[in-house]
Design a protein around this motif. Structure first.
Motif, PDB file in Angstrom:
ATOM      1  N   VAL A 107      37.763  10.599   4.462  1.00 35.06           N
ATOM      2  CA  VAL A 107      38.047  11.462   3.304  1.00 35.06           C
ATOM      3  C   VAL A 107      37.207  11.024   2.108  1.00 35.06           C
ATOM      4  O   VAL A 107      36.557  11.841   1.439  1.00 35.06           O
ATOM      5  CB  VAL A 107      39.548  11.424   2.949  1.00 35.06           C
ATOM      6  CG1 VAL A 107      39.813  12.169   1.638  1.00 35.06           C
ATOM      7  CG2 VAL A 107      40.386  12.046   4.073  1.00 35.06           C
ATOM      8  N   LYS A 108      37.203   9.716   1.851  1.00 39.80           N
ATOM      9  CA  LYS A 108      36.465   9.184   0.699  1.00 39.80           C
ATOM     10  C   LYS A 108      34.964   9.393   0.831  1.00 39.80           C
ATOM     11  O   LYS A 108      34.247   9.481  -0.168  1.00 39.80           O
ATOM     12  CB  LYS A 108      36.772   7.697   0.521  1.00 39.80           C
ATOM     13  CG  LYS A 108      38.179   7.407   0.017  1.00 39.80           C
ATOM     14  CD  LYS A 108      38.424   5.909  -0.102  1.00 39.80           C
ATOM     15  CE  LYS A 108      39.801   5.610  -0.694  1.00 39.80           C
ATOM     16  NZ  LYS A 108      40.068   4.142  -0.739  1.00 39.80           N
ATOM     17  N   ALA A 109      34.481   9.477   2.084  1.00 40.32           N
ATOM     18  CA  ALA A 109      33.049   9.695   2.320  1.00 40.32           C
ATOM     19  C   ALA A 109      32.648  11.155   2.143  1.00 40.32           C
ATOM     20  O   ALA A 109      31.463  11.485   2.234  1.00 40.32           O
ATOM     21  CB  ALA A 109      32.681   9.215   3.714  1.00 40.32           C
ATOM     22  N   GLY A 110      33.625  12.024   1.916  1.00 37.60           N
ATOM     23  CA  GLY A 110      33.323  13.420   1.644  1.00 37.60           C
ATOM     24  C   GLY A 110      33.462  14.367   2.819  1.00 37.60           C
ATOM     25  O   GLY A 110      33.159  15.554   2.699  1.00 37.60           O
ATOM     26  N   PHE A 111      33.943  13.864   3.961  1.00 36.51           N
ATOM     27  CA  PHE A 111      34.173  14.752   5.105  1.00 36.51           C
ATOM     28  C   PHE A 111      35.378  15.660   4.838  1.00 36.51           C
ATOM     29  O   PHE A 111      36.309  15.274   4.122  1.00 36.51           O
ATOM     30  CB  PHE A 111      34.452  13.934   6.369  1.00 36.51           C
ATOM     31  CG  PHE A 111      33.239  13.269   6.960  1.00 36.51           C
ATOM     32  CD1 PHE A 111      32.369  13.971   7.794  1.00 36.51           C
ATOM     33  CD2 PHE A 111      32.958  11.936   6.681  1.00 36.51           C
ATOM     34  CE1 PHE A 111      31.258  13.355   8.341  1.00 36.51           C
ATOM     35  CE2 PHE A 111      31.848  11.310   7.227  1.00 36.51           C
ATOM     36  CZ  PHE A 111      30.995  12.023   8.055  1.00 36.51           C
ATOM     37  N   GLU A 112      35.331  16.851   5.424  1.00 35.52           N
ATOM     38  CA  GLU A 112      36.490  17.743   5.403  1.00 35.52           C
ATOM     39  C   GLU A 112      37.417  17.298   6.536  1.00 35.52           C
ATOM     40  O   GLU A 112      37.109  17.484   7.710  1.00 35.52           O
ATOM     41  CB  GLU A 112      36.043  19.190   5.621  1.00 35.52           C
ATOM     42  CG  GLU A 112      37.179  20.200   5.583  1.00 35.52           C
ATOM     43  CD  GLU A 112      36.713  21.617   5.893  1.00 35.52           C
ATOM     44  OE1 GLU A 112      37.476  22.340   6.573  1.00 35.52           O
ATOM     45  OE2 GLU A 112      35.592  21.975   5.477  1.00 35.52           O
ATOM     46  N   VAL A 113      38.546  16.686   6.177  1.00 33.32           N
ATOM     47  CA  VAL A 113      39.401  16.027   7.165  1.00 33.32           C
ATOM     48  C   VAL A 113      40.769  16.708   7.259  1.00 33.32           C
ATOM     49  O   VAL A 113      41.401  16.993   6.237  1.00 33.32           O
ATOM     50  CB  VAL A 113      39.612  14.531   6.814  1.00 33.32           C
ATOM     51  CG1 VAL A 113      40.514  13.847   7.852  1.00 33.32           C
ATOM     52  CG2 VAL A 113      38.261  13.809   6.737  1.00 33.32           C
ATOM     53  N   THR A 114      41.208  16.972   8.483  1.00 32.13           N
ATOM     54  CA  THR A 114      42.566  17.453   8.759  1.00 32.13           C
ATOM     55  C   THR A 114      43.286  16.369   9.556  1.00 32.13           C
ATOM     56  O   THR A 114      42.715  15.795  10.486  1.00 32.13           O
ATOM     57  CB  THR A 114      42.531  18.759   9.579  1.00 32.13           C
ATOM     58  OG1 THR A 114      41.810  19.753   8.843  1.00 32.13           O
ATOM     59  CG2 THR A 114      43.945  19.265   9.862  1.00 32.13           C
ATOM     60  N   VAL A 115      44.540  16.070   9.185  1.00 37.49           N
ATOM     61  CA  VAL A 115      45.259  14.969   9.835  1.00 37.49           C
ATOM     62  C   VAL A 115      46.540  15.464  10.504  1.00 37.49           C
ATOM     63  O   VAL A 115      47.093  16.511  10.153  1.00 37.49           O
ATOM     64  CB  VAL A 115      45.607  13.851   8.820  1.00 37.49           C
ATOM     65  CG1 VAL A 115      44.339  13.209   8.282  1.00 37.49           C
ATOM     66  CG2 VAL A 115      46.464  14.383   7.662  1.00 37.49           C
ATOM     67  N   TRP A 116      46.978  14.697  11.480  1.00 40.65           N
ATOM     68  CA  TRP A 116      48.268  14.926  12.143  1.00 40.65           C
ATOM     69  C   TRP A 116      48.845  13.584  12.540  1.00 40.65           C
ATOM     70  O   TRP A 116      48.118  12.662  12.918  1.00 40.65           O
ATOM     71  CB  TRP A 116      48.105  15.782  13.402  1.00 40.65           C
ATOM     72  CG  TRP A 116      49.397  15.958  14.168  1.00 40.65           C
ATOM     73  CD1 TRP A 116      50.327  16.942  13.998  1.00 40.65           C
ATOM     74  CD2 TRP A 116      49.908  15.108  15.211  1.00 40.65           C
ATOM     75  NE1 TRP A 116      51.385  16.763  14.857  1.00 40.65           N
ATOM     76  CE2 TRP A 116      51.155  15.641  15.619  1.00 40.65           C
ATOM     77  CE3 TRP A 116      49.445  13.955  15.829  1.00 40.65           C
ATOM     78  CZ2 TRP A 116      51.930  15.057  16.623  1.00 40.65           C
ATOM     79  CZ3 TRP A 116      50.216  13.363  16.819  1.00 40.65           C
ATOM     80  CH2 TRP A 116      51.448  13.918  17.206  1.00 40.65           C
ATOM     81  N   ASN A 117      50.164  13.463  12.433  1.00 41.94           N
ATOM     82  CA  ASN A 117      50.858  12.270  12.893  1.00 41.94           C
ATOM     83  C   ASN A 117      52.209  12.677  13.466  1.00 41.94           C
ATOM     84  O   ASN A 117      52.819  13.647  12.995  1.00 41.94           O
ATOM     85  CB  ASN A 117      51.050  11.270  11.746  1.00 41.94           C
ATOM     86  CG  ASN A 117      51.464   9.897  12.243  1.00 41.94           C
ATOM     87  OD1 ASN A 117      50.651   9.148  12.783  1.00 41.94           O
ATOM     88  ND2 ASN A 117      52.738   9.557  12.087  1.00 41.94           N
ATOM     89  N   ARG A 118      52.642  11.943  14.475  1.00 44.49           N
ATOM     90  CA  ARG A 118      53.936  12.259  15.096  1.00 44.49           C
ATOM     91  C   ARG A 118      55.053  12.266  14.064  1.00 44.49           C
ATOM     92  O   ARG A 118      55.938  13.108  14.105  1.00 44.49           O
ATOM     93  CB  ARG A 118      54.220  11.236  16.207  1.00 44.49           C
ATOM     94  CG  ARG A 118      55.471  11.528  17.018  1.00 44.49           C
ATOM     95  CD  ARG A 118      55.587  10.576  18.194  1.00 44.49           C
ATOM     96  NE  ARG A 118      55.526   9.176  17.767  1.00 44.49           N
ATOM     97  CZ  ARG A 118      55.568   8.138  18.585  1.00 44.49           C
ATOM     98  NH1 ARG A 118      55.613   8.341  19.898  1.00 44.49           N
ATOM     99  NH2 ARG A 118      55.526   6.908  18.127  1.00 44.49           N
ATOM    100  N   ASN A 119      55.009  11.316  13.127  1.00 40.19           N
ATOM    101  CA  ASN A 119      55.912  11.336  11.971  1.00 40.19           C
ATOM    102  C   ASN A 119      55.148  11.982  10.813  1.00 40.19           C
ATOM    103  O   ASN A 119      54.298  11.343  10.197  1.00 40.19           O
ATOM    104  CB  ASN A 119      56.333   9.914  11.611  1.00 40.19           C
ATOM    105  CG  ASN A 119      57.209   9.849  10.371  1.00 40.19           C
ATOM    106  OD1 ASN A 119      57.438  10.859   9.712  1.00 40.19           O
ATOM    107  ND2 ASN A 119      57.688   8.669  10.034  1.00 40.19           N
ATOM    108  N   PRO A 120      55.412  13.255  10.510  1.00 43.88           N
ATOM    109  CA  PRO A 120      54.593  13.995   9.538  1.00 43.88           C
ATOM    110  C   PRO A 120      54.541  13.366   8.147  1.00 43.88           C
ATOM    111  O   PRO A 120      53.562  13.554   7.427  1.00 43.88           O
ATOM    112  CB  PRO A 120      55.273  15.374   9.477  1.00 43.88           C
ATOM    113  CG  PRO A 120      56.046  15.487  10.752  1.00 43.88           C
ATOM    114  CD  PRO A 120      56.491  14.098  11.084  1.00 43.88           C
TER     115      PRO A 120
END
Length: 286
Positions: free
Chosen positions: A21-34
């Protein structure tokens, strides 16, 4: 800009995703515990409701989960990565698993039209935060080339090791050696202190000779302070030792020192230290 997905926001995954994220990528995240997604979303990441949704909307999806069971669970099934990957998109599993698990995931992804790369990492919490992991990549070479800019943000070295399975094997060998080193280091420190040696002098002597290494330098003060703040959970090291021994069995190779090390870590798990740092194996010795 390549759209990046990241699944698994534990001790390692959260730091790795944050660096992207800090490097400027467009990032989408997911985690089992939202709820674990909140900090990343606050930094500018998007949040997906399932691995399938994430994979369907990202060019390359990365995963960093605890064990083979978790790696299979997020990939397979109606809401898994394979169900959303689609034609040409990439999936990079950075979890530490055995080569059979990695090959099963590769098959599911490629059958769904995607490209697969295994890329387990050598390094713990601090290298993950600093972006200095060693990334052990194997699988689809075109995906390796496409993922390299992200690897360069997360790590300091990312060799391409060949076909799927080679990355998993490399990681198990590395962690098997690390577990053995930490086990004998714990016994040596315990023996030295019990025999009346000065702890700092013992540490200085080790650091001045052929056995000097970054792990002893980091773990030594933790043992002496009895501070087992977790950068690599002990239970995960024991899992890696178990997988390394299973690989030895498959190859008909005797690994007696690794087997003894595994028993030491199993004893530490049984004593209640599973979620503490790997350095807590010292507590079963002293």
């Amino acid at each position: 800009m390549t759209r990046i997905g990241f699944l698994g926001l534990g001790i390692m995954g959260k730091a790795m995703a944050l660096n992207l994220v800090k490097a400027g990528f467009e990032v989408t995240v997911w985690n089992r515990n939202p709820s674990k997604c909140a900090d990343l979303v606050a930094q500018g990441a998007k949040q997906a409701d399932s691995p399938k949704e994430l994979a369907a909307n990202c060019d390359i999806s990365f995963a960093m989960v605890a064990d083979p069971e978790a790696a299979l669970a997020i990939c397979l099934g109606p809401d898994g990565v394979a169900a959303g990957i689609g034609e040409g998109r990439g999936y990079v599993d950075m979890s530490t698993v055995d080569d059979s698990t990695s090959q099963a995931i590769a098959q599911a992804i490629t059958e769904a039209g995607g490209r697969f790369l295994e890329a387990p990492v050598s390094g713990t919490k601090k290298p993950a935060e600093d972006g200095t992991l060693v990334i052990l990549a194997a699988g689809d070479k075109s995906l390796y080339d496409d993922a390299l800019p992200a690897f360069e943000v997360m790590g300091k070295m990312s060799p391409y090791l060949g076909e799927v399975g080679q990355g998993a094997k490399m990681k198990l060998v590395v962690n098997m050696i690390m577990g053995g080193m930490l086990s004998i280091f714990s016994e040596g420190m315990a023996l030295g202190l019990k025999s009346g040696l000065d702890a700092q002098q013992l540490s200085d002597v080790l650091d001045a000779g052929a056995m000097a290494n970054p792990m002893f330098k980091v773990k030594g003060p933790m043992l002496l302070a009895e501070d087992y703040s977790t950068s690599f959970p002990l239970k995960h090291m024991q899992k890696d030792l178990r997988l390394a021994l299973a690989l030895g069995d498959k190859l008909d190779l005797a690994l007696p020192t690794a087997a003894i090390t595994n028993e030491a870590f199993k004893q530490a798990r049984k004593a209640g230290y599973a979620d503490e740092d790997i350095a807590a194996v010292y507590k079963t010795v002293k």
